[in-house]
Design an enzyme around this catalytic site. Structure first.
Site, PDB file in Angstrom:
ATOM      1  CG  ASP A   1      -2.265   0.654   0.959  1.00 51.83           C
ATOM      2  OD1 ASP A   1      -2.324   1.538   0.083  1.00 51.83           O
ATOM      3  OD2 ASP A   1      -3.252   0.309   1.628  1.00 51.83           O
TER       4      ASP A   1
ATOM      5  CG  ASP B   1      -9.688   2.338  -0.586  1.00 49.35           C
ATOM      6  OD1 ASP B   1      -9.260   1.185  -0.783  1.00 49.35           O
ATOM      7  OD2 ASP B   1      -9.059   3.193   0.060  1.00 49.35           O
TER       8      ASP B   1
HETATM    9  C1  GLA Z   1      -5.812   1.907   2.046  1.00 51.78           C
HETATM   10  C2  GLA Z   1      -6.219   0.788   1.137  1.00 51.78           C
HETATM   11  C3  GLA Z   1      -7.263  -0.071   1.833  1.00 51.78           C
HETATM   12  C4  GLA Z   1      -6.736  -0.582   3.148  1.00 51.78           C
HETATM   13  C5  GLA Z   1      -6.276   0.582   4.009  1.00 51.78           C
HETATM   14  C6  GLA Z   1      -5.584   0.082   5.268  1.00 51.78           C
HETATM   15  O1  GLA Z   1      -6.831   2.841   2.181  1.00 51.78           O
HETATM   16  O2  GLA Z   1      -6.692   1.249  -0.076  1.00 51.78           O
HETATM   17  O3  GLA Z   1      -7.639  -1.145   1.005  1.00 51.78           O
HETATM   18  O4  GLA Z   1      -5.667  -1.462   2.908  1.00 51.78           O
HETATM   19  O5  GLA Z   1      -5.389   1.434   3.308  1.00 51.78           O
HETATM   20  O6  GLA Z   1      -5.134   1.088   6.062  1.00 51.78           O
END
Ligand code: GLA
Length: 724
Positions: free
Chosen positions: A478, A548
């Site tokens: 990430d 997301d």
């Molecule tokens: C980001 C990612 C999510 C999740 C969060 C965790 O927003 O896009 O899918 O992994 O971080 O903190």
């Protein structure tokens, strides 16, 4: 495929489908003669070269006289491969090199050309590979003592051309590159639409289509990552072009950092395109003997509309870019813990998630954020990649997965640090911008200085120690903050212009090293959802978390638009718990990507479990041959109306999956959707009404989707299988 005729000085790249021709003129400039469908004859270019002919007198310093060129050309408007800078051509050079005198003049001229049977290896950067040939054109600015290699690579079985530069300081003094883009393309017309994909978090890659602007226009990112705000995938289309007809030229960059796609049209109505790394705050010192390589720019040509371009990008990314060992294989059904429990879990909860995830066909269980350091919320812990054993017994979790035949994966955010972390307390100088009185936090975190090899090494050592103890099958990588302060404590003042690019090099160095050492561990890219969805990341990661946002209200567009430039096999897509649409609608949409889940599985009803398990079965049966390795057709674009329709057809045309979805509610609909890609002579049974029709029927008459009343986000998922 590539030939250079020394007599005519014309270089031709032609794979029998597309062609590209460059002429080396008397002055040593590379004139772009042609780019388009393959030609049977590349001799007939005289009129192209002479169009708007105009000689720019030259002054010979030694004799004090004007010297013209026998082979005159329109210096400020001729289509060129690399415009000079600081001379009469003011359209915007792709490259600017400054010497110790501070001069801006940059003027590369032809020296020689070598023809290679492969793609060039671009040191430190991801790059394309496969069946191709390359023209390695050596240019030189003899005043600056800098050489430039212009690489033009044409692929044998795809309508794709790759361009990049490699600069070498052959002199005795330092020079500075203040612009180093990957390519220039000058086209003799500008009546195109420019399509680009802008957005923000949870609304990535919206479709924007406007006529190419008069003057200068730019699609770019200066956020330190390819970004949700603009994606590096853009295309030009003839005004009349549709999904299956008309000229379309697609562009993308094998890069994950700042980029700039720039067009310029002047009164002569030619189109001047430069594309590559953004030159904002960019400056790179090149000491004698040093080399600088630009990322590769990929250009895809289609004379048959948008879908042909899109299909070429899909195959190119899968076959000529990705390096993951199992990339063309089946991708397991993934369950991710994030949306179900965020940071709030313990071992028992995760074990219960695993048990219930099994019921809906899960094959890979992923524990997301919250397992390490003091990470119980997003205020602390990033940078401390040791398991929080008081919270989670990871060995037990992994054993539990193994016993149930599941793979196991975990979440990392390697390039970030929370001020509240052991790493930051020990090494505050590891964060970008260190030394400033106040730093901007993004999601309570700072960006690590990945331009500093010590920092990269520290994170590598931590991740390596983890991976040795916990041999996971998958890592979600990430990246939840943009680069705000592009200043590094590790470099002197005059080298701060290198930091943006060095951060990307640090990202590739770590990701490259880990993916090489763990070739069967699947890495999935992510950046606050789809904020780093690009070809650079795809070189290492066979899939990227697309957004997301999984709720169809936005996701229909995100999924469809992303798939215009990127293959479905790399689009991480999950069914979540948003209440806007049914599980079956969300699952059908997620099938057009790599299928997975994100919810609290303990709360699913028997009916929902049965529904999701059924969709997982469809995925298992059809993903590899039809969705991942098949051909994708975009039948209805959501940006054009109330519907979205995509269809995938297996390469042997024996099976097809169609998804039709509407956005807003509609009343009666008399609708036959014509399908594509099927074999006219074959017979196919469809799962909509169980009927068998010929391929010709589906192609000419269509799939009968007539219905009385369509609710919001109602959908039809139809499978067609050959009847033998
Ligand atoms: C980001 C990612 C999510 C999740 C969060 C965790 O927003 O896009 O899918 O992994 O971080 O903190």
């Amino acid at each position: 495929m590539i030939g250079y005729d020394k007599k005519t000085r014309i270089l031709v790249l032609d794979n029998k489908s597309i062609g590209y021709a460059v002429y080396v003129n008397d002055a040593g400039y590379l004139e772009t003669l042609y780019f388009g469908r393959s030609l049977s004859d590349y001799a007939d270019f005289d009129c192209v070269r002479r169009a708007g002919e105009f000689s720019t007198p030259r002054y010979d310093a030694a004799s004090g006289k004007e010297t013209g060129y026998a082979d005159a050309f329109k210096f400020d408007a001729a289509p060129l491969e690399i415009s000079p800078h600081g001379l009469a051509d003011k359209r915007g050079a792709p490259v600017i090199v400054r010497d110790e005198r501070g001069s801006f003049i940059t003027d590369f001229r032809f020296r020689s050309v070598r023809l290679l049977k492969e793609a060039p290896a671009i040191e430190g950067l991801p790059h394309a590979h496969g069946r191709c040939e390359t023209a390695d054109i050596l240019l030189e600015d003899s005043d600056l003592h800098v050489r430039a290699h212009l690489y033009l690579t044409l692929f044998a079985d795809k309508d794709a051309l790759v361009k990049s530069f490699r600069f070498e300081n052959t002199g005795k003094k330092k020079v500075r590159l203040t612009r180093a883009m990957s390519m220039q393309l000058d086209l003799p017309r500008c009546d195109y639409d420019l399509v680009h994909f802008g957005g923000r978090w949870a609304k990535e890659r919206d479709y924007f289509c406007n006529p190419v602007a008069d003057g200068v226009q730019e699609v770019s990112s200066n956020l330190g990552r390819s970004s949700a705000e603009e994606n590096p995938f853009v295309f030009l289309k003839e005004r009349s072009a549709t999904m299956d007809c008309g000229e379309v030229i697609g562009f993308n960059l094998v890069y994950s950092g700042n980029f700039k796609f720039r067009t310029f049209t002047n009164f002569l109505r030619g189109l001047h395109i430069t594309y590559g790394m953004n030159d904002e705050d960019f400056e790179w010192t090149l000491a004698p003997g040093e080399v600088f390589c630009t990322p590769q720019a990929v250009i895809v040509y289609s004379s048959h509309g948008i879908d042909a371009m899109s299909q070429t990008f899909h195959r190119f990314i899968r076959e000529n870019l990705m390096t993951y060992a199992d990339n063309c294989e089946y991708k397991p059904v993934l369950f991710n813990s994030w949306e179900g429990c965020t940071f709030h879990f313990d071992t028992d909860l995760i074990l219960s998630y695993i048990d219930d995830a099994c019921k809906i066909g899960t094959e890979l269980f992923v524990l997301d954020d919250g397992w390490f350091g003091a990470r119980d919320n997003d205020l602390a812990g990033l940078g401390d990649w040791t398991v929080n054993k008081g919270k989670i017994d990871l060995h037990r979790v992994m054993a539990h997965c193994r016993e149930r035949g599941l793979k196991f994966g975990i979440w990392f955010e390697p390039e970030m640090v929370n001020p509240d972390s052991d790493l930051f307390r020990a090494h505050p100088e590891y964060a970008l911008g260190w030394g400033r009185k106040e730093l901007a936090l993004g999601r309570h975190q700072l960006h690590l200085d990945f331009s500093n090899p010590d920092v990269v090494e520290n994170i590598y050592a931590q991740m390596k120690a983890f991976l040795e103890e916990y041999p996971v099958d998958y890592i979600k990588w990430d990246y939840n903050r943009v680069v705000a302060e592009h200043v590094s404590a590790a470099f002197p003042p005059e080298r701060q212009g290198e930091i943006y690019h060095r951060l990307v090099l640090g990202y590739y160095a770590l990701l490259g090293r880990l993916t090489r050492e763990y070739p069967h561990t699947m890495f999935e890219g992510c950046a606050s959802g789809g904020g780093r969805f690009d070809m650079g990341t795809l070189y290492y990661c066979p899939q990227i978390w697309c957004s997301d946002e999984s709720d169809p209200a936005q996701r229909i567009d995100i999924q469809f638009n992303t798939s215009l430039g990127y293959p479905l096999s790399c689009i991480g897509s999950h069914v979540n718990d948003s209440k806007v649409a049914s599980y079956s609608a969300k699952a059908a949409l997620a099938l057009f990507g790599t299928y997975g889940y994100e919810m609290n599985p303990n709360l699913l009803t028997e009916g929902e479990i049965a529904e999701l398990a059924q969709t997982a079965e469809i995925y298992k049966k059809y993903h590899r041959d039809v969705i991942a390795n098949g051909t994708l057709y975009h039948l209805r674009a959501p940006y054009e109306g109330n519907h979205m329709c995509m269809q995938c057809v297996s390469r042997d045309a024996s099976a097809s999956v169609v998804l039709f979805m509407n956005k807003l509610k509609e009343q009666d609909m008399f609708r036959f959707v014509r399908l594509k890609g099927l074999d006219r002579k074959k017979k196919y049974r469809n799962t909509l009404d169980g009927a068998v029709h010929s391929g010709e029927y589906y192609l000419q008459i269509g799939l009968n989707l007539s219905k009385e009343g369509f609710a919001e986000f109602s959908h039809r998922l139809v499978l067609l299988t050959e009847e033998t």
